[in-house]
Motif scaffolding. Sequence first.
Motif, PDB file in Angstrom:
ATOM      1  N   CYS A 179       0.660  -3.232  -6.960  1.00  0.00           N
ATOM      2  CA  CYS A 179       0.395  -2.245  -5.198  1.00  0.00           C
ATOM      3  C   CYS A 179       2.078  -3.227  -4.795  1.00  0.00           C
ATOM      4  O   CYS A 179       1.908  -4.979  -4.789  1.00  0.00           O
ATOM      5  CB  CYS A 179      -0.016  -2.634  -5.061  1.00  0.00           C
ATOM      6  N   ALA A 191      -2.793   2.468   0.346  1.00  0.00           N
ATOM      7  CA  ALA A 191      -1.897   2.094  -0.720  1.00  0.00           C
ATOM      8  C   ALA A 191      -1.399   3.130  -1.603  1.00  0.00           C
ATOM      9  O   ALA A 191      -2.022   3.168  -2.589  1.00  0.00           O
ATOM     10  CB  ALA A 191      -2.094   0.461  -1.136  1.00  0.00           C
ATOM     11  N   LYS A 192      -0.197   2.294  -2.294  1.00  0.00           N
ATOM     12  CA  LYS A 192       0.624   3.824  -3.093  1.00  0.00           C
ATOM     13  C   LYS A 192       1.273   2.482  -4.575  1.00  0.00           C
ATOM     14  O   LYS A 192       1.617   0.989  -4.021  1.00  0.00           O
ATOM     15  CB  LYS A 192       1.768   3.624  -2.675  1.00  0.00           C
ATOM     16  N   TYR A 193       0.462   2.980  -5.507  1.00  0.00           N
ATOM     17  CA  TYR A 193       0.378   2.155  -6.411  1.00  0.00           C
ATOM     18  C   TYR A 193       1.647   2.070  -7.236  1.00  0.00           C
ATOM     19  O   TYR A 193       2.516   3.338  -7.166  1.00  0.00           O
ATOM     20  CB  TYR A 193      -0.166   2.459  -8.019  1.00  0.00           C
ATOM     21  N   CYS A 198      -2.654  -3.233   0.119  1.00  0.00           N
ATOM     22  CA  CYS A 198      -3.111  -2.554  -1.520  1.00  0.00           C
ATOM     23  C   CYS A 198      -4.339  -3.101  -1.258  1.00  0.00           C
ATOM     24  O   CYS A 198      -5.373  -3.283  -2.829  1.00  0.00           O
ATOM     25  CB  CYS A 198      -2.159  -3.864  -1.976  1.00  0.00           C
ATOM     26  N   GLY A 258      -6.169  -6.939  -5.387  1.00  0.00           N
ATOM     27  CA  GLY A 258      -4.757  -6.384  -4.386  1.00  0.00           C
ATOM     28  C   GLY A 258      -4.534  -7.606  -3.292  1.00  0.00           C
ATOM     29  O   GLY A 258      -3.604  -7.842  -2.485  1.00  0.00           O
ATOM     30  N   ASN A 306       2.802  -1.999   1.644  1.00  0.00           N
ATOM     31  CA  ASN A 306       1.630  -1.679   1.638  1.00  0.00           C
ATOM     32  C   ASN A 306       0.407  -1.997   2.191  1.00  0.00           C
ATOM     33  O   ASN A 306       0.216  -3.345   1.346  1.00  0.00           O
ATOM     34  CB  ASN A 306       1.596  -0.634   0.641  1.00  0.00           C
TER      35      ASN A 306
END
Length: 753
Positions: free
Chosen positions: A717, A737-739, A723, A687, A721
């Motif tokens: 990601c 975190a948003k994928y 990640c 990430g 955000n």
Amino acid sequence: MLRPLLFLFAVPYNLISINTSDCPITYYGQEYTTVYTNFTGEDLFVCFNGYYNPEGNGDCIRVPNTDNRTNIALNNNNDPSYWTGLTDVIHSSVSTVTNNVTCYLLFYNRLVSMLVESSSFLIQTKQTLDQTLFCTLRSILHDICSTFTGHGFGVKPGDTRQIPNTCTFLTCSSTRIPSVKTCGPPGQCDGNGTCLCTVTGPTVIDFKRQMNSVSDRCEYSLLHDQSTGFSLKANFLERRRRDVSFVDSLTLDFSDSEDIQLLQGHRVTVTGSPVTVNSSVQTFSGVDLSKDQTGVTASFSVNGSSVSVFFDGTTAQIYMADPVNFTYDGLCVDSNNVSSLRLSSDTSCQFKYPDPADNTINCSAVAQQCDVLKSAPFSSCNSKVDPQPYINACNETLCKYPDVDGLRCQFIQAYAKACEKSQVNLVIQVFSFTVQPKPVCGDRICNSHEFCGEINYNGGCRCREIFAFVYRQSNLLGGPTVCKDNNASLSLVGCLLNEKSIDYTLLHLNDKNCTGVMDPDSHMVTFGFNGDSCGTKVTETSNQIIYKNGIMTSNGSSEVITRQDEIYIEFSCINKKPEMQTVVFRIQGSTVVQYIKSEVWNYSVTMKAFTDGSRTQVLTPDSEVKLNQRIWVELETDGLNGDLVSVVTDSCWATDNQMSNSTPKYDLIMDGCANPDDQTVYVGGNGEGTSNYFSFNMFRFSRSTGEVYLHCKLQLCAKKNNCVPACSRGVRRRRSAKYRDEAPAFLSMGWSH
């Protein structure tokens, strides 16, 4: 202390008077203190009432003269105990004599001297002597076959006598005509028409009544016929001591026919196969075999001689009737040739064991016990069968070997059997002494390392000392434990258990249903378990697995008492834990590339495996990877803007085939974090950018084909955000975190061996 009271002097004159006041003679109620000797021609007269007068008898004893001289012997020992044995001889020889001997006076020349030794008829007493004694003497000396006087004794008409220690008989007919008969070469047999050889314990008493002993554990020739090749062999083995041997078996070797063995326990084999023998005579290869409660008898003919062999397990007696063609050698012919008649080719049987002397043995007491063969009822046989060799054999053996297993009885029975063969019936029931009888083992057959001996006043199979020595030294009943994988067994020695009166059928393992099994040949009792069976306790350490059990006696018995010791013998096996199996894997492809196309991004993902932490040594299909070896896997993207997005490895797992959804399945990365249950997994750079990596130790699936396939799922990601997965060892939680859900990357890499 006794003082010497035996005086000898010779009288060479024709007429002489002798003062006998030190031992006065009472004859026909008249006491005489003077006796007279007179030579007339070829006769010697010993008279009480003056010199011999042809006109009157003069109360004289007439003896044929051989050397014109007579010898006089006087013994007036004043110790009463000195005369006890001699008194017994007089009373048993002449029943009408009842008084005790207190002195004797002998008149003898060479002929009479030999007669005195066998008849005791010239013994005098201070008290009244029955005239029957002298009448009998006068009759014997008056009528003899003078031709035999050169042999040192006379033979009266109608009688037959043996030359001592030979097989030659002298017969005097009723008309005083002499004749000679032999049953074999002079010096070979016992003189009663039969050659007798006795082997008892370590001792051989040969045909000439010579005695010698076997001191090792070898096989010997007892009798060998040079003309036919027949051999009678005896094998000697030890019993309770290693330095004393006993005759253990006999072999009848007929050269061109079947061998017959006479073994312990009254057993018989013909050419190695056991045969059943009973009281009815059965014939095998010309040998008549029979058995009674005393032993086994084999009768056959060799070179014109009738031979009978008796064996009871402790004593062998060989009889030959009238062996006119004497072409034999062997220990029975000459027991002095022990070393030259040894048959064993293996010299180990000659090894001498340095057993210490038994200090509990009283040799003086042994001598008194063995001398019983000179007393009633055996004394009636002494003139036919000389007891001295049997007494010597008894003394020699019992002075160094304990009087157990009926050993003294063995020598007595051997002598009694010889007397029986010489047609002397002994009333054995009148023994005035106690002899422990030989033990009887019944139907129990002892094997080669055992012998039938006394155990708590009963018969049983005891251990031979050479076999048992190593166990006794270590105070063991058997062993050692035999371990194989998770199996264990321990064997106990049957005869050692017997000696301690331990009934093996009452022994068991922790589980009472697990008992020992006795081998019918070796008599070893074996206990065993497999894994955790039979109550086995299994424990583990860092590198060992321990299996432990024990042999013990039954408890909780309903019996009120017991006479058996409590037994507990612990035994165990220790196995090492299996070491890591060495398995070599090869990667099926050095690099895996996946091209991803989405509405926003067109990019590629590459998966590579390395053998070093700096990720410079790439694994190729030729590279070898071993179990537990550290592997680094790098996931690298191309075509992404690193300022906008990051790559997160969401999960990685392994299967044993190419299908990613198959089972078994093993997780390495879960929710972007290392599997907390696998301490070898490490995830790096996840990430943080467009590439990351992870590492783990190589493994394989148990009970599988040996292939390992690695599957990984990646997500994008947005960098605005956070990640980076929030991971901590032992705790896994979802990050905030948003994928980007569109077009996740999915890659697989495989290894095989």
